[in-house]
Design a protein around this motif. Structure first.
Motif, mmCIF file in Angstrom:
data_model
loop_
_atom_site.group_PDB
_atom_site.id
_atom_site.type_symbol
_atom_site.label_atom_id
_atom_site.label_comp_id
_atom_site.label_asym_id
_atom_site.label_seq_id
_atom_site.Cartn_x
_atom_site.Cartn_y
_atom_site.Cartn_z
ATOM 1 N N SER A 41 0.836 -1.199 0.000
ATOM 2 C CA SER A 41 0.000 0.000 0.000
ATOM 3 C C SER A 41 0.875 1.255 0.000
ATOM 4 O O SER A 41 2.109 1.184 0.056
ATOM 5 N N PHE A 42 0.221 2.414 -0.004
ATOM 6 C CA PHE A 42 0.950 3.674 0.034
ATOM 7 C C PHE A 42 1.716 3.852 1.347
ATOM 8 O O PHE A 42 2.613 4.695 1.443
ATOM 9 N N LEU A 43 1.418 3.019 2.359
ATOM 10 C CA LEU A 43 2.121 3.120 3.637
ATOM 11 C C LEU A 43 3.548 2.586 3.571
ATOM 12 O O LEU A 43 4.347 2.835 4.483
ATOM 13 N N GLN A 44 3.886 1.865 2.510
ATOM 14 C CA GLN A 44 5.224 1.299 2.399
ATOM 15 C C GLN A 44 6.294 2.390 2.449
ATOM 16 O O GLN A 44 7.292 2.265 3.164
ATOM 17 N N GLY A 45 6.101 3.451 1.708
ATOM 18 C CA GLY A 45 7.067 4.546 1.718
ATOM 19 C C GLY A 45 7.117 5.244 3.068
ATOM 20 O O GLY A 45 8.197 5.613 3.548
ATOM 21 N N TRP A 46 5.967 5.430 3.683
ATOM 22 C CA TRP A 46 5.928 6.058 5.004
ATOM 23 C C TRP A 46 6.694 5.203 6.026
ATOM 24 O O TRP A 46 7.404 5.724 6.881
ATOM 25 N N ALA A 47 6.504 3.867 5.925
ATOM 26 C CA ALA A 47 7.130 2.960 6.890
ATOM 27 C C ALA A 47 8.653 3.018 6.800
ATOM 28 O O ALA A 47 9.347 2.963 7.824
ATOM 29 N N LYS A 48 9.187 3.123 5.594
ATOM 30 C CA LYS A 48 10.636 3.241 5.451
ATOM 31 C C LYS A 48 11.142 4.515 6.113
ATOM 32 O O LYS A 48 12.176 4.516 6.795
ATOM 33 N N TRP A 49 10.416 5.596 5.941
ATOM 34 C CA TRP A 49 10.817 6.870 6.531
ATOM 35 C C TRP A 49 10.761 6.833 8.058
ATOM 36 O O TRP A 49 11.632 7.379 8.748
ATOM 37 N N LEU A 50 9.756 6.131 8.610
ATOM 38 C CA LEU A 50 9.597 6.043 10.061
ATOM 39 C C LEU A 50 10.461 4.952 10.698
ATOM 40 O O LEU A 50 10.543 4.871 11.922
ATOM 41 N N GLY A 51 11.091 4.134 9.875
ATOM 42 C CA GLY A 51 11.881 3.036 10.418
ATOM 43 C C GLY A 51 11.051 1.892 10.951
ATOM 44 O O GLY A 51 11.461 1.181 11.870
ATOM 45 N N VAL A 52 9.855 1.678 10.376
ATOM 46 C CA VAL A 52 8.958 0.619 10.847
ATOM 47 C C VAL A 52 9.430 -0.750 10.385
ATOM 48 O O VAL A 52 9.235 -1.754 11.081
ATOM 49 N N LEU A 53 10.062 -0.838 9.232
ATOM 50 C CA LEU A 53 10.394 -2.137 8.633
ATOM 51 C C LEU A 53 11.672 -2.699 9.241
ATOM 52 O O LEU A 53 12.653 -2.993 8.559
ATOM 53 N N ARG A 54 11.660 -2.886 10.559
ATOM 54 C CA ARG A 54 12.797 -3.414 11.302
ATOM 55 C C ARG A 54 12.270 -4.369 12.360
ATOM 56 O O ARG A 54 11.075 -4.366 12.668
ATOM 57 N N PRO A 55 13.160 -5.215 12.944
ATOM 58 C CA PRO A 55 12.677 -6.161 13.952
ATOM 59 C C PRO A 55 11.987 -5.504 15.140
ATOM 60 O O PRO A 55 11.102 -6.104 15.757
ATOM 61 N N ASP A 56 12.353 -4.255 15.481
ATOM 62 C CA ASP A 56 11.715 -3.571 16.606
ATOM 63 C C ASP A 56 10.557 -2.688 16.142
ATOM 64 O O ASP A 56 10.326 -1.615 16.689
ATOM 65 N N TYR A 57 9.811 -3.166 15.143
ATOM 66 C CA TYR A 57 8.771 -2.359 14.506
ATOM 67 C C TYR A 57 7.636 -1.970 15.440
ATOM 68 O O TYR A 57 6.936 -1.004 15.200
ATOM 69 N N HIS A 58 7.428 -2.736 16.548
ATOM 70 C CA HIS A 58 6.290 -2.457 17.427
ATOM 71 C C HIS A 58 6.260 -1.013 17.902
ATOM 72 O O HIS A 58 5.194 -0.408 18.019
ATOM 73 N N ALA A 59 7.439 -0.450 18.183
ATOM 74 C CA ALA A 59 7.492 0.884 18.771
ATOM 75 C C ALA A 59 7.034 1.961 17.807
ATOM 76 O O ALA A 59 6.629 3.041 18.241
ATOM 77 N N ARG A 60 7.082 1.707 16.500
ATOM 78 C CA ARG A 60 6.769 2.737 15.510
ATOM 79 C C ARG A 60 5.494 2.473 14.726
ATOM 80 O O ARG A 60 4.955 3.376 14.098
ATOM 81 N N LEU A 61 5.017 1.239 14.765
ATOM 82 C CA LEU A 61 3.849 0.883 13.967
ATOM 83 C C LEU A 61 2.615 1.687 14.370
ATOM 84 O O LEU A 61 1.733 1.939 13.556
#
Length: 402
Positions: free
Chosen positions: A68-88
């Motif tokens: 979805s369009f959130l893919q680009g946002w997630a990269k910017w926020l650092g969501v796509l990492r093992p510790d994603y819970h804190a940013r999701l």
């Protein structure tokens, strides 16, 4: 010149099929089900809100995946990492729109795999939507205060009010989204009952597939440790397992990662060892050699409990939720009446007094093999597709009565 004969279509099977799932960042129980859905429909493209290639096994990269369009946002926020819970949490308000934005008009049938937002996709009148519900969205309907506290929104004043308002709006959307699929599939009778209560809909039940390849009893297990495995989140009550094993002086291995890891390490004594997510072969080895698996929380189904039984190991589990359907008290494990240290200690003592038959325990687990899941899902689709095309209402009770 003879006209070539085209292969005839199967009228009981949709020709163009797609799959939809939640975010794909870290492998868990619902991702194991998704793997079997991919095996069921190997040509179907997969739609997810987010996809992280570097935190998932390489096999996922071989699939046709639309994000979805959130893919680009997630990269910017650092969501796509093992510790994603804190940013999701920062993407949470946008998740409904992410799934509603997918264009699925080119498909005859869509199967969604949902524990939160995937069931909310929009499909046209000519597209059959089957939704496999792992659970109604847990943090919207249960454990709300615990979720708000964990995300730093459980305070009084404006911040707390904003958090409560957001969950209220998401609950409204979640209820409406659950009315969109043409047919709901629950992963257990426990979840079927929760769907009926929260969404006011009936559902068919198809148990999740548990990949049993490589899961089997070993001739002489070491059986010198108890085991807890899964995402380390508050509702799993791993703290109870730590306290119970400490009281009895038992060695405990905790396998998993998550936001509770630091707190649990502070609680643990020298008899507790923490391991990160393990490769499949190593995890199967840990299951096959444990004394027993501890499962002191209410789970929607609980794949790891079935995996342990496939290895012939008993399970000490809370007598609620999916464990009531996967563990037979006194035969494949011990069911404890409440989530407390005292109940867990007594359950461990009962398990030590019991004589366990590994082959009998394994035989019980075989009913959850992927072959049965594929057969039941195929039967359901062949039942639903012609009726959907004929404009008939799909009554779950009709298929369940077959």
């Amino acid at each position: 010149m003879a006209v070539p004969t085209l292969p005839s279509r199967d009228p009981a099977w949709p020709e163009r099929l797609a799959l939809v799932h939640e975010y794909l960042i870290w492998p868990g129980g619902s991702e194991k089900v998704l793997q079997e859905l991919v095996a069921f429909a190997p040509q179907a493209p997969l739609y997810v809100s987010l996809f992280s290639a570097h935190t998932l096994p390489p096999s996922w990269q071989e699939l046709t995946i639309h994000t979805s369009f959130l893919q680009g946002w997630a990269k910017w926020l650092g969501v796509l990492r093992p510790d994603y819970h804190a940013r999701l949490k920062y993407l949470l308000p946008w998740m409904p729109l992410a799934y509603e934005s997918f264009d699925l008009s080119g498909y005859d049938c869509v199967i969604s795999s949902s524990h939160a937002f995937a069931k909310g996709i929009l499909t046209g009148a000519s597209t059959l939507h089957l939704s496999y519900i792992h659970s109604p969205t847990r943090y919207l309907w249960e454990n709300r205060e615990l979720y708000l506290q964990r995300e730093g929104l459980g305070r009084s004043g404006p911040v707390g009010a904003i958090g409560q308002w957001l969950l209220h709006r998401l609950r409204q959307w979640d209820f409406l989204a659950a009315q969109r699929p043409d047919l709901l599939i629950a992963n257990s009778q426990h979840i079927r009952r929760r769907i009926a209560k929260l969404y006011r809909r009936e559902a068919v039940v198809i148990y999740p597939p548990v990949p049993l390849q490589g899961l089997e009893p070993v001739a002489d297990p070491s059986a010198d440790y108890d085991l807890v495995a899964g995402r380390l989140v508050p509702y799993k009550r791993v703290d109870l397992a730590i306290a119970a094993c400490e009281r009895l002086g038992r060695r405990l291995l905790v396998v998993g990662e998550g936001p509770e890891l630091a707190r649990l390490k502070r609680l643990a004594g020298p008899q507790v060892e923490f391991l990160p997510h393990q490769p499949p072969d190593r995890f199967r080895e840990l299951l096959a050699n444990c004394r027993l698996l501890l499962f002191p929380w209410e789970e929607d189904f609980g794949l790891v409990a079935v995996e342990a039984q496939a290895c012939g190991r008993p399970v000490v589990a809370l007598n609620r939720g999916g464990a009531q359907e996967t563990v037979i008290h006194g035969q494949t494990g011990i069911l404890i009446p409440e989530a407390s240290v005292e109940a867990l200690v007594e359950g461990l003592r009962q398990a030590d007094r019991q004589e366990w038959d590994p082959q009998r325990i394994r035989a019980h687990a075989l009913q959850f093999a992927p072959e049965r899941f594929h057969a039941q899902l195929g039967s359901l689709l062949r039942w639903a597709w012609p009726r959907f095309q004929a404009g008939e209402r799909l009554d779950p009770r009709e298929w369940s009565a077959q």
